[in-house]
Motif scaffolding. Structure first.
Motif, PDB file in Angstrom:
ATOM      1  N   ALA A   1       0.832  -1.210   0.000  1.00 32.78           N
ATOM      2  CA  ALA A   1       0.000   0.000   0.000  1.00 32.78           C
ATOM      3  C   ALA A   1       0.861   1.252   0.000  1.00 32.78           C
ATOM      4  N   LEU A   2       1.984   1.221   0.713  1.00 30.08           N
ATOM      5  CA  LEU A   2       2.875   2.381   0.767  1.00 30.08           C
ATOM      6  C   LEU A   2       3.490   2.657  -0.602  1.00 30.08           C
ATOM      7  N   ALA A   3       3.797   1.597  -1.353  1.00 31.17           N
ATOM      8  CA  ALA A   3       4.337   1.778  -2.703  1.00 31.17           C
ATOM      9  C   ALA A   3       3.314   2.475  -3.599  1.00 31.17           C
ATOM     10  N   LEU A   4       2.048   2.071  -3.509  1.00 31.31           N
ATOM     11  CA  LEU A   4       1.009   2.712  -4.316  1.00 31.31           C
ATOM     12  C   LEU A   4       0.736   4.134  -3.841  1.00 31.31           C
ATOM     13  N   TYR A   5       0.854   4.370  -2.544  1.00 32.78           N
ATOM     14  CA  TYR A   5       0.744   5.741  -2.016  1.00 32.78           C
ATOM     15  C   TYR A   5       1.828   6.623  -2.647  1.00 32.78           C
TER      16      TYR A   5
ATOM     17  N   GLU B   1      -3.788  12.972  -2.837  1.00 34.04           N
ATOM     18  CA  GLU B   1      -4.263  14.014  -1.925  1.00 34.04           C
ATOM     19  C   GLU B   1      -3.310  14.267  -0.765  1.00 34.04           C
ATOM     20  N   ARG B   2      -2.167  13.542  -0.770  1.00 31.10           N
ATOM     21  CA  ARG B   2      -1.152  13.702   0.270  1.00 31.10           C
ATOM     22  C   ARG B   2      -1.759  13.573   1.676  1.00 31.10           C
ATOM     23  N   MET B   3      -2.532  12.510   1.870  1.00 33.60           N
ATOM     24  CA  MET B   3      -3.009  12.216   3.217  1.00 33.60           C
ATOM     25  C   MET B   3      -1.808  12.097   4.157  1.00 33.60           C
ATOM     26  N   ARG B   4      -1.939  12.589   5.338  1.00 36.52           N
ATOM     27  CA  ARG B   4      -0.828  12.545   6.292  1.00 36.52           C
ATOM     28  C   ARG B   4      -0.338  11.105   6.431  1.00 36.52           C
ATOM     29  N   LEU B   5       0.960  10.918   6.247  1.00 33.28           N
ATOM     30  CA  LEU B   5       1.529   9.574   6.201  1.00 33.28           C
ATOM     31  C   LEU B   5       1.271   8.778   7.481  1.00 33.28           C
ATOM     32  N   PRO B   6       1.409   9.342   8.673  1.00 30.29           N
ATOM     33  CA  PRO B   6       1.103   8.555   9.879  1.00 30.29           C
ATOM     34  C   PRO B   6      -0.351   8.081   9.922  1.00 30.29           C
ATOM     35  N   VAL B   7      -1.266   8.940   9.456  1.00 31.18           N
ATOM     36  CA  VAL B   7      -2.678   8.553   9.423  1.00 31.18           C
ATOM     37  C   VAL B   7      -2.888   7.427   8.415  1.00 31.18           C
ATOM     38  N   PHE B   8      -2.297   7.578   7.240  1.00 30.44           N
ATOM     39  CA  PHE B   8      -2.435   6.549   6.210  1.00 30.44           C
ATOM     40  C   PHE B   8      -1.865   5.218   6.695  1.00 30.44           C
ATOM     41  N   LEU B   9      -0.693   5.232   7.276  1.00 33.39           N
ATOM     42  CA  LEU B   9      -0.071   3.998   7.740  1.00 33.39           C
ATOM     43  C   LEU B   9      -0.882   3.352   8.859  1.00 33.39           C
ATOM     44  N   GLY B  10      -1.397   4.171   9.779  1.00 32.24           N
ATOM     45  CA  GLY B  10      -2.192   3.623  10.873  1.00 32.24           C
ATOM     46  C   GLY B  10      -3.471   2.964  10.380  1.00 32.24           C
ATOM     47  N   LEU B  11      -4.192   3.642   9.491  1.00 35.61           N
ATOM     48  CA  LEU B  11      -5.443   3.091   8.961  1.00 35.61           C
ATOM     49  C   LEU B  11      -5.189   1.853   8.109  1.00 35.61           C
TER      50      LEU B  11
END
Length: 262
Positions: free
Chosen positions: A73-77, A138-148
């Protein structure tokens, strides 16, 4: 493990888990995120079955498969972040039947519901991978994205790994059930796409028809409107004709100013 599971499941997944153990299952899930057609509903129960046979630790399978989900998921982000909003809008503007307003509406929706979309999207086939791209755009905050992503992936992976673990040799029953679920999701998505295309084509046809009607009405008004030169001719014809002057030497009319009598 090959002797146990060679008769079911993709051979390359068996080979990865044979060679690497639980990290091999994590790598397979990471690839599944990058290439959605690869079926997580097959990989995860198969990994659970391998753990039930004692070939690897159940906890290690859960940790590594979740890590693989997050890495994929991080790669696609990152792909979405590199693409950016401007490039996304530019690409959308060139696509047939897609308007820039569609991207703007999607962007507004994601800004409002993005956290729920990332969390629950991890539990929907196909979309569980694709949802990472708009999050990056949309550059969602990375900590939020990783947590979810971690939480949603851990729930999804745990359900299927445990199902394969407890079903043992019957682990494929899980993939059969989830395969039906995936087909339903894909069917709904296909219907939504077809409906979008049909509505957009209908609106385009109605817009063209309205423009044609407007041209016809304008042409009819111009045909029936009086020409400005015709008005000038009418005004010239309606001018009063001056009375002829009296001939020289004639007596003036009584009461009318004229020359004095000799």
């Amino acid at each position: 493990m090959t002797a146990i599971a060679a008769d079911a499941g993709p051979q390359w997944v068996n080979d990865l888990m044979d060679a690497l153990g639980a990290p091999g299952a994590g790598l397979a899930i990471a690839l599944e995120n990058l290439f959605p057609p690869l079926p997580s509903e097959v990989i995860l129960p198969l990994a659970g079955f391998a753990a039930s046979s004692g070939r690897m630790s159940l906890l290690a399978v859960l940790l590594w498969t979740t890590a693989g989900s997050v890495i994929g998921a991080l790669a696609l982000y990152g792909v979405g972040a590199l693409l950016g909003r401007d490039r996304t809008v530019a690409i959308a503007a060139r696509l047939p039947l897609v308007k820039v307003s569609d991207i703007e509406k999607t962007e507004a929706w994601f800004l409002k519901h993005g956290t729920k979309a990332v969390f629950f999207g991890r539990m929907i086939p196909i979309f569980r991978s694709l949802i990472s791209v708009p999050a990056g755009v949309e550059r969602m905050r990375l900590p939020v994205f990783l947590g979810l992503t971690t939480l949603g992936s851990a729930i999804w992976n745990t359900v299927f790994v445990l199902a394969g673990y407890f079903l043992g040799a019957n682990w494929h029953q899980v993939s059969d059930i989830v395969s039906t679920y995936s087909k339903v999701v894909l069917a709904v998505a296909a219907v939504a796409v077809v409906a979008f295309i049909a509505v957009r084509l209908l609106r385009r046809r109605e817009g063209a028809r309205d423009r044609d009607d407007l041209r016809l009405r304008r042409g009819a008004r111009q045909a029936t409107a009086p020409h400005p030169h015709h008005d000038q001719d009418t005004r010239v014809l309606r001018r009063p004709v001056p009375s002829p002057e009296a001939p020289a030497g004639s007596a003036p009319r009584p009461g009318h100013p004229g020359r004095e009598a000799p």
